[in-house]
Scaffold this active site. Structure first.
Site, PDB file in Angstrom:
ATOM      1  N   CYS A 107     -34.642 -13.376  26.693  1.00 40.09           N
ATOM      2  CA  CYS A 107     -33.722 -12.292  27.082  1.00 40.09           C
ATOM      3  C   CYS A 107     -34.461 -11.182  27.820  1.00 40.09           C
ATOM      4  CB  CYS A 107     -32.994 -11.729  25.862  1.00 40.09           C
ATOM      5  SG  CYS A 107     -31.763 -12.887  25.219  1.00 40.09           S
TER       6      CYS A 107
ATOM      7  N   HIS B 266     -27.487  -7.199  23.520  1.00 40.06           N
ATOM      8  CA  HIS B 266     -27.835  -8.131  22.448  1.00 40.06           C
ATOM      9  C   HIS B 266     -26.758  -8.025  21.369  1.00 40.06           C
ATOM     10  CE1 HIS B 266     -32.317  -9.145  23.123  1.00 40.06           C
ATOM     11  NE2 HIS B 266     -31.670 -10.279  22.937  1.00 40.06           N
TER      12      HIS B 266
ATOM     13  N   GLU C  90     -29.453  -2.696  25.580  1.00 44.41           N
ATOM     14  CA  GLU C  90     -30.882  -2.707  25.898  1.00 44.41           C
ATOM     15  C   GLU C  90     -31.176  -1.734  27.045  1.00 44.41           C
ATOM     16  OE1 GLU C  90     -33.028  -3.971  24.059  1.00 44.41           O
ATOM     17  OE2 GLU C  90     -31.922  -5.457  22.871  1.00 44.41           O
TER      18      GLU C  90
HETATM   19  N1  PCA Z   1     -31.345 -14.618  22.671  1.00 42.63           N
HETATM   20  C1  PCA Z   1     -32.755 -14.852  22.931  1.00 42.63           C
HETATM   21  C2  PCA Z   1     -32.779 -15.793  24.098  1.00 42.63           C
HETATM   22  C3  PCA Z   1     -31.406 -16.332  24.237  1.00 42.63           C
HETATM   23  C4  PCA Z   1     -30.564 -15.471  23.378  1.00 42.63           C
HETATM   24  O1  PCA Z   1     -29.334 -15.497  23.300  1.00 42.63           O
HETATM   25  C5  PCA Z   1     -33.558 -13.573  23.111  1.00 42.63           C
HETATM   26  O2  PCA Z   1     -33.194 -12.549  22.530  1.00 42.63           O
HETATM   27  O3  PCA Z   1     -34.563 -13.577  23.821  1.00 42.63           O
END
Ligand code: PCA
Length: 213
Positions: free
Chosen positions: A151, A177, A88
């Site tokens: 996140c 992610h 990200e």
């Molecule tokens: N993914 C979610 C919140 C917790 C997670 O592991 C997200 O992408 O916001």
């Protein structure tokens, strides 16, 4: 010895597990060999599970940074449906949830920090990280949106905290992610991309080495 903090989220929404939590549990306490020019050294991995709850996750993050003072922080979250590792690039100043968090919060179009800047860039070397993970044969991309759920909230809140505190402003911060595990994907009605845990862990170790040397 250098210290890397890995944070991971537990299950949320309809999922009964979160691969991010398994990754940090399996890497907890491991030592990572670092190369810096001709010198070798080691880094220690410490970990923290964060709640899938909007403001709570940021508060837990702050407390962990204050008590551990790491050199590098990589936060990990699940992004079900993504095809590979997503590095990200940015956290934006919006909380906008389509599903409630684990304490039933469902913010709509809310700023994370009132009067805060529109966005913060993550501070790991994202292009080098991308190249190194790709070079290892692991599907990876640079992502320009972490969504507007917990996140993204953590990315923005973490960077706001780190950059506005002189004590912590040199700590590098990255967010990764990760896709579903194959066993999660196999339970979906529609065929869905996934990645084995071993490969995800390998990618995380590459990111640690590449951003700590
Ligand atoms: N993914 C979610 C919140 C917790 C997670 O592991 C997200 O992408 O916001």
């Amino acid at each position: 010895m250098k210290k890397v903090l890995l944070t991971g989220f537990g299950p949320f929404g309809k999922d009964s597990l979160n691969p991010a939590l398994l990754v940090i549990q399996e890497l907890d306490g491991q030592k990572v060999a670092l190369k810096n020019g001709g010198k070798t050294s080691e880094a220690e991995i410490i970990t923290k599970e964060l709640s899938v709850v909007f403001s709570k996750a940021i508060n837990e993050f702050k407390t962990t940074v204050e008590t551990t003072n790491p050199d590098l922080i990589l936060s990990i979250g699940q992004a079900g449906g993504r095809m590979g590792i997503s590095l990200e690039r940015i956290g934006i100043n919006v909380a906008d949830a389509d599903i409630a968090d684990n304490e039933k919060n469902k913010p709509r179009d809310e700023p994370i920090v009132r009067e805060g800047p529109a966005a913060y860039f993550t501070t790991i070397n994202i292009r080098k990280s991308f190249n190194e993970v790709k070079q290892a044969g692991i599907p990876v991309k640079i992502s320009n949106s972490a969504g507007t759920y917990v996140c993204n909230n953590l990315i923005y809140g973490a960077l706001h905290f780190l950059t506005s505190n002189e004590t912590y402003s040199k700590i590098k911060y990255g967010f990764i992610h990760i896709p579903y595990l194959p066993k999660q994907a196999a339970e979906k009605k529609k065929i869905t991309p996934s990645m084995p845990l071993a490969l995800i862990k390998e990618a995380i170790l590459i990111l640690i080495k590449g951003n700590l040397g």
